[in-house]
Design a protein around this motif. Structure first.
Motif, PDB file in Angstrom:
ATOM      1  N   ALA A 288       0.835  -1.207   0.000  1.00  0.00           N
ATOM      2  CA  ALA A 288       0.000   0.000   0.000  1.00  0.00           C
ATOM      3  C   ALA A 288       0.871   1.260   0.000  1.00  0.00           C
ATOM      4  CB  ALA A 288      -0.929   0.001   1.217  1.00  0.00           C
ATOM      5  N   ARG A 289       1.952   1.268   0.788  1.00  0.00           N
ATOM      6  CA  ARG A 289       2.847   2.427   0.841  1.00  0.00           C
ATOM      7  C   ARG A 289       3.546   2.626  -0.501  1.00  0.00           C
ATOM      8  NH1 ARG A 289       6.285   4.834   4.953  1.00  0.00           N
ATOM      9  NH2 ARG A 289       4.871   3.896   6.472  1.00  0.00           N
ATOM     10  N   MET A 290       3.984   1.526  -1.113  1.00  0.00           N
ATOM     11  CA  MET A 290       4.638   1.620  -2.415  1.00  0.00           C
ATOM     12  C   MET A 290       3.662   2.173  -3.454  1.00  0.00           C
ATOM     13  SD  MET A 290       5.233   0.240  -5.674  1.00  0.00           S
ATOM     14  CE  MET A 290       4.363  -1.296  -5.624  1.00  0.00           C
ATOM     15  N   LYS A 291       2.415   1.696  -3.421  1.00  0.00           N
ATOM     16  CA  LYS A 291       1.414   2.193  -4.368  1.00  0.00           C
ATOM     17  C   LYS A 291       1.090   3.663  -4.124  1.00  0.00           C
ATOM     18  CE  LYS A 291      -0.747  -2.195  -5.539  1.00  0.00           C
ATOM     19  NZ  LYS A 291      -1.949  -3.044  -5.445  1.00  0.00           N
ATOM     20  N   ALA A 292       1.089   4.092  -2.858  1.00  0.00           N
ATOM     21  CA  ALA A 292       0.853   5.504  -2.541  1.00  0.00           C
ATOM     22  C   ALA A 292       2.011   6.375  -3.031  1.00  0.00           C
ATOM     23  CB  ALA A 292       0.656   5.680  -1.035  1.00  0.00           C
ATOM     24  N   ALA A 293       3.215   5.825  -3.041  1.00  0.00           N
ATOM     25  CA  ALA A 293       4.398   6.571  -3.486  1.00  0.00           C
ATOM     26  C   ALA A 293       4.515   6.612  -4.999  1.00  0.00           C
ATOM     27  CB  ALA A 293       5.652   5.947  -2.871  1.00  0.00           C
ATOM     28  N   LEU A 294       3.876   5.681  -5.673  1.00  0.00           N
ATOM     29  CA  LEU A 294       4.016   5.563  -7.128  1.00  0.00           C
ATOM     30  C   LEU A 294       3.690   6.857  -7.885  1.00  0.00           C
ATOM     31  CD1 LEU A 294       5.069   3.344  -8.937  1.00  0.00           C
ATOM     32  CD2 LEU A 294       2.742   2.471  -9.143  1.00  0.00           C
ATOM     33  N   PRO A 295       2.608   7.580  -7.566  1.00  0.00           N
ATOM     34  CA  PRO A 295       2.341   8.832  -8.299  1.00  0.00           C
ATOM     35  C   PRO A 295       3.459   9.872  -8.109  1.00  0.00           C
ATOM     36  CG  PRO A 295       0.388   8.152  -7.083  1.00  0.00           C
ATOM     37  CD  PRO A 295       1.505   7.246  -6.663  1.00  0.00           C
ATOM     38  N   HIS A 296       4.037   9.936  -6.907  1.00  0.00           N
ATOM     39  CA  HIS A 296       5.142  10.869  -6.652  1.00  0.00           C
ATOM     40  C   HIS A 296       6.360  10.470  -7.489  1.00  0.00           C
ATOM     41  CE1 HIS A 296       3.075  12.684  -3.207  1.00  0.00           C
ATOM     42  NE2 HIS A 296       2.661  11.450  -2.941  1.00  0.00           N
ATOM     43  N   TRP A 297       6.631   9.168  -7.544  1.00  0.00           N
ATOM     44  CA  TRP A 297       7.743   8.661  -8.348  1.00  0.00           C
ATOM     45  C   TRP A 297       7.497   8.951  -9.831  1.00  0.00           C
ATOM     46  CZ3 TRP A 297       7.880   5.086 -12.282  1.00  0.00           C
ATOM     47  CH2 TRP A 297       9.147   4.695 -12.714  1.00  0.00           C
ATOM     48  N   ARG A 298       6.274   8.691 -10.286  1.00  0.00           N
ATOM     49  CA  ARG A 298       5.944   8.922 -11.696  1.00  0.00           C
ATOM     50  C   ARG A 298       6.122  10.394 -12.074  1.00  0.00           C
ATOM     51  NH1 ARG A 298       1.029   5.000 -11.384  1.00  0.00           N
ATOM     52  NH2 ARG A 298       1.918   3.135 -12.338  1.00  0.00           N
ATOM     53  N   ARG A 299       5.720  11.287 -11.144  1.00  0.00           N
ATOM     54  CA  ARG A 299       5.839  12.720 -11.415  1.00  0.00           C
ATOM     55  C   ARG A 299       7.299  13.121 -11.586  1.00  0.00           C
ATOM     56  NH1 ARG A 299       7.267  16.638  -8.349  1.00  0.00           N
ATOM     57  NH2 ARG A 299       6.869  15.544  -6.392  1.00  0.00           N
ATOM     58  N   VAL A 300       8.168  12.731 -10.645  1.00  0.00           N
ATOM     59  CA  VAL A 300       9.575  13.128 -10.744  1.00  0.00           C
ATOM     60  C   VAL A 300      10.245  12.417 -11.924  1.00  0.00           C
ATOM     61  CG1 VAL A 300      10.636  11.458  -9.143  1.00  0.00           C
ATOM     62  CG2 VAL A 300      11.605  13.736  -9.380  1.00  0.00           C
ATOM     63  N   GLN A 301       9.838  11.207 -12.216  1.00  0.00           N
ATOM     64  CA  GLN A 301      10.359  10.479 -13.377  1.00  0.00           C
ATOM     65  C   GLN A 301      10.018  11.245 -14.658  1.00  0.00           C
ATOM     66  OE1 GLN A 301      12.181   7.711 -13.173  1.00  0.00           O
ATOM     67  NE2 GLN A 301      11.995   6.669 -15.124  1.00  0.00           N
ATOM     68  N   ALA A 302       8.776  11.687 -14.767  1.00  0.00           N
ATOM     69  CA  ALA A 302       8.337  12.439 -15.953  1.00  0.00           C
ATOM     70  C   ALA A 302       9.050  13.789 -16.035  1.00  0.00           C
ATOM     71  CB  ALA A 302       6.822  12.632 -15.921  1.00  0.00           C
ATOM     72  N   GLU A 303       9.233  14.448 -14.894  1.00  0.00           N
ATOM     73  CA  GLU A 303       9.933  15.740 -14.891  1.00  0.00           C
ATOM     74  C   GLU A 303      11.385  15.566 -15.340  1.00  0.00           C
ATOM     75  OE1 GLU A 303       9.509  17.438 -10.982  1.00  0.00           O
ATOM     76  OE2 GLU A 303       7.361  17.759 -11.245  1.00  0.00           O
ATOM     77  N   PHE A 304      12.039  14.510 -14.865  1.00  0.00           N
ATOM     78  CA  PHE A 304      13.418  14.271 -15.274  1.00  0.00           C
ATOM     79  C   PHE A 304      13.490  14.015 -16.770  1.00  0.00           C
ATOM     80  CE2 PHE A 304      16.879  11.317 -16.268  1.00  0.00           C
ATOM     81  CZ  PHE A 304      17.957  12.130 -15.959  1.00  0.00           C
ATOM     82  N   GLU A 305      12.601  13.165 -17.264  1.00  0.00           N
ATOM     83  CA  GLU A 305      12.626  12.836 -18.688  1.00  0.00           C
ATOM     84  C   GLU A 305      12.268  14.041 -19.555  1.00  0.00           C
ATOM     85  OE1 GLU A 305      10.890   9.128 -19.783  1.00  0.00           O
ATOM     86  OE2 GLU A 305      12.229   8.037 -18.429  1.00  0.00           O
ATOM     87  N   ALA A 306      11.392  14.916 -19.063  1.00  0.00           N
ATOM     88  CA  ALA A 306      11.062  16.126 -19.817  1.00  0.00           C
ATOM     89  C   ALA A 306      12.266  17.068 -19.871  1.00  0.00           C
ATOM     90  CB  ALA A 306       9.865  16.837 -19.188  1.00  0.00           C
ATOM     91  N   SER A 307      12.998  17.151 -18.778  1.00  0.00           N
ATOM     92  CA  SER A 307      14.156  18.035 -18.714  1.00  0.00           C
ATOM     93  C   SER A 307      15.370  17.457 -19.437  1.00  0.00           C
ATOM     94  CB  SER A 307      14.512  18.303 -17.250  1.00  0.00           C
ATOM     95  OG  SER A 307      15.686  19.047 -17.141  1.00  0.00           O
ATOM     96  N   PHE A 308      15.631  16.189 -19.230  1.00  0.00           N
ATOM     97  CA  PHE A 308      16.821  15.531 -19.758  1.00  0.00           C
ATOM     98  C   PHE A 308      16.591  14.992 -21.163  1.00  0.00           C
ATOM     99  CE2 PHE A 308      19.934  11.937 -19.803  1.00  0.00           C
ATOM    100  CZ  PHE A 308      21.087  12.664 -19.536  1.00  0.00           C
TER     101      PHE A 308
END
Length: 158
Positions: free
Chosen positions: A113-133
């Motif tokens: 449950a904690r991992m699933k709750a963290a997934l949107p935060h991870w996805r957001r920073v992952q997308a931000e990194f890929e957009a920048s890099f």
């Protein structure tokens, strides 16, 4: 003459630092790791803990040794990282019923449950990194870093 030699030595040290693969990798890892830690902070997880839970979510159960190999971490460091997760009830670490020397790690329902709750935060920073890099550059970076693991070094061999 001595001053000239000192200048050559100083230049050599600067060149060594500028071409050091380890330093470049660690700088980038600290920078990116802190970025992911900051993004995951609202969930109470650090990036390493999230990665462990994410990997465990794909395994029914695994030994500490196998998990360490899967995430390229030495067993002692992994065991240290598992302790707070176990204290919070996010994983269990128990002796193997077939080999008392081995420890079996399992993600709990709370851990999932904690991992699933963290997934949107991870996805957001992952997308931000890929957009920048750049998505293609990020994919290439991951592939190159994966290739590093095949260079033949044995950092945790006893």
């Amino acid at each position: 003459m001595i001053r000239h030699l000192e200048e050559i030595m100083a230049r050599s040290e600067r060149d060594a630092l500028a071409s050091c693969n380890n330093l470049a990798l660690r700088k980038a890892a600290r920078y990116l790791g802190a970025t992911y830690d900051k993004a995951l902070a609202p969930t109470g997880l650090r990036a390493t803990q999230f990665s462990i839970l994410q990997k465990l979510s794909t395994e029914e159960q695994t030994t500490i040794t196998s998990l360490a190999e899967m995430i390229a971490m030495d067993r002692t460091t992994l065991a240290t990282n598992l302790k707070p997760l176990a204290r919070e009830g996010l994983v269990t670490v128990e002796p193997s019923p077939t080999d008392r020397r081995a420890r079996i790690v399992t993600i709990t329902e709370d851990g999932l449950a904690r991992m699933k709750a963290a997934l949107p935060h991870w996805r957001r920073v992952q997308a931000e990194f890929e957009a920048s890099f750049g998505a293609d550059r990020a994919a290439g970076l991951r592939a190159a870093l994966e290739d590093v693991l095949g260079t033949g070094f044995q950092p945790w061999a006893e």
